[in-house]
Design an enzyme around this catalytic site. Structure first.
Site, short mmCIF file in Angstrom:
data_model
loop_
_atom_site.label_atom_id
_atom_site.label_comp_id
_atom_site.label_asym_id
_atom_site.label_seq_id
_atom_site.Cartn_x
_atom_site.Cartn_y
_atom_site.Cartn_z
N LYS A 9 0.84 -1.21 0.00
CA LYS A 9 0.00 0.00 0.00
C LYS A 9 0.87 1.26 0.00
CE LYS A 9 -3.66 -2.36 2.61
NZ LYS A 9 -4.40 -2.46 3.87
N GLN A 11 -3.78 -1.27 10.19
CA GLN A 11 -3.82 -2.58 9.54
C GLN A 11 -4.37 -3.64 10.49
OE1 GLN A 11 -3.28 -3.13 6.34
NE2 GLN A 11 -3.54 -5.35 6.43
N ASP A 33 -10.15 3.33 5.21
CA ASP A 33 -10.65 1.95 5.17
C ASP A 33 -12.18 1.91 5.12
OD1 ASP A 33 -8.89 -0.24 5.10
OD2 ASP A 33 -8.28 0.09 7.18
#
Ligand code: GUN
Length: 281
Positions: free
Chosen positions: A50, A94, A117
């Protein structure tokens, strides 16, 4: 193996190119902060990919790595500090977190407008009620794959296998918005095969290797594989190999949906930055 391969790289590259143009149009590059706790190799690898793409499209991107034994209070303080920084446009913690940490309060500590997210309850509510917000990256990627390869959604029957907060549930909301007829199935669904057989589009997102088999799939259907498991040291998806003999199109694993998810992280970051910079605060 007769199905068309829905190459995630081509979709991800097209998205990255458009994101790079949007980044270049901003006076200050958006800043994205990843937070990772512990040394889970898969998580470390995801965050690296990412961050690599973020830099490629011109974002400012950095990763805060916290020790595996970090306690909840310390993690909350660090997340709140980063979220409060006005120079930060996007924050991504994460998952999964180590077992002793509760992800719920951590995700709720993220400003919904920096929540790239799309996991914050406010963004979940916005998605289901049709308001603008940040949408989870994997469902956005599934939509982008369908659009890129001109797989119809409007009025089509979509069966999603898997009901996670990360994929199944938000994918249902997103594809309803696209006027698909959505069925949300899962590992305990009775006669899963009979249900999948009705689908024009199948999304396999349980995390159980090969749960969707060729005998379930309608000939010509599009099958998108989100599952990822390690079997005998190999990464395999939720879609069994014999699906390729029946379906019209399938995402490969690896090389399919995962690459597009990563592209959506950078897309959400530039979206967040654009909105923050045009909203009087
Ligand atoms: N772990 C697996 N998928 C995801 C994701 O989409 N976002 C975050 N933050 N963690 C994940």
């Amino acid at each position: 193996m007769s199905a068309q391969s829905l190459d995630g790289r081509a979709v991800a590259d097209a998205i990255a190119e458009r994101v790079a143009e949007r980044v270049a149009a901003l006076a200050v590059a958006p800043r994205l902060v990843f937070i990772r706790v512990g040394e889970d190799p898969a998580s470390a690898s995801y965050v690296r990919s990412k961050q690599r793409l973020a830099k490629r499209v011109g974002l400012r991107a950095e990763t805060l790595v916290l020790a595996a034994e970090t306690d909840q209070a310390t993690l909350m303080i660090r997340v709140r500090e980063i979220v409060a920084d006005d120079d930060v446009d996007g924050v991504l913690v994460q998952l999964p977190l180590p077992d002793h940490l509760d992800e719920g309060p951590v995700l709720e500590a993220i400003d919904p407008d920096k929540d790239v997210d799309g996991f914050h309850a406010v963004n979940v509510g916005r998605l289901w009620s049709g308001q603008p917000g940040l949408v989870p990256c994997t469902p956005l990627g599934l939509e982008a794959i369908c659009d890129h390869y001109q797989i119809a959604l409007h009025g089509q029957r979509v069966v999603i296998v898997g009901r996670s907060n990360l994929v199944g549930k938000p994918a249902a909301a997103l594809l309803l918005r696209r006027h698909a007829t959505v069925t949300l199935a899962h590992s305990r669904t009775r006669d899963l095969g009979g249900l999948v057989a009705e689908a024009d589009v199948v999304i396999a997102a349980v995390g159980r290797a090969g749960i969707v088999t060729g005998s379930m799939v309608r000939p010509g259907a599009a099958v998108l594989d989100v599952g990822m498991s390690r079997v005998d040291g190999r990464i395999v998806g939720d879609v069994a190999p014999d699906v390729w003999d029946v379906a019209g199109a399938v995402t490969p694993m690896p090389g399919g949906t995962g690459l597009v998810t990563v592209a959506m992280v950078v897309q959400n970051t530039v979206t967040a930055a654009e909105r923050r910079r045009t909203t009087a605060r």
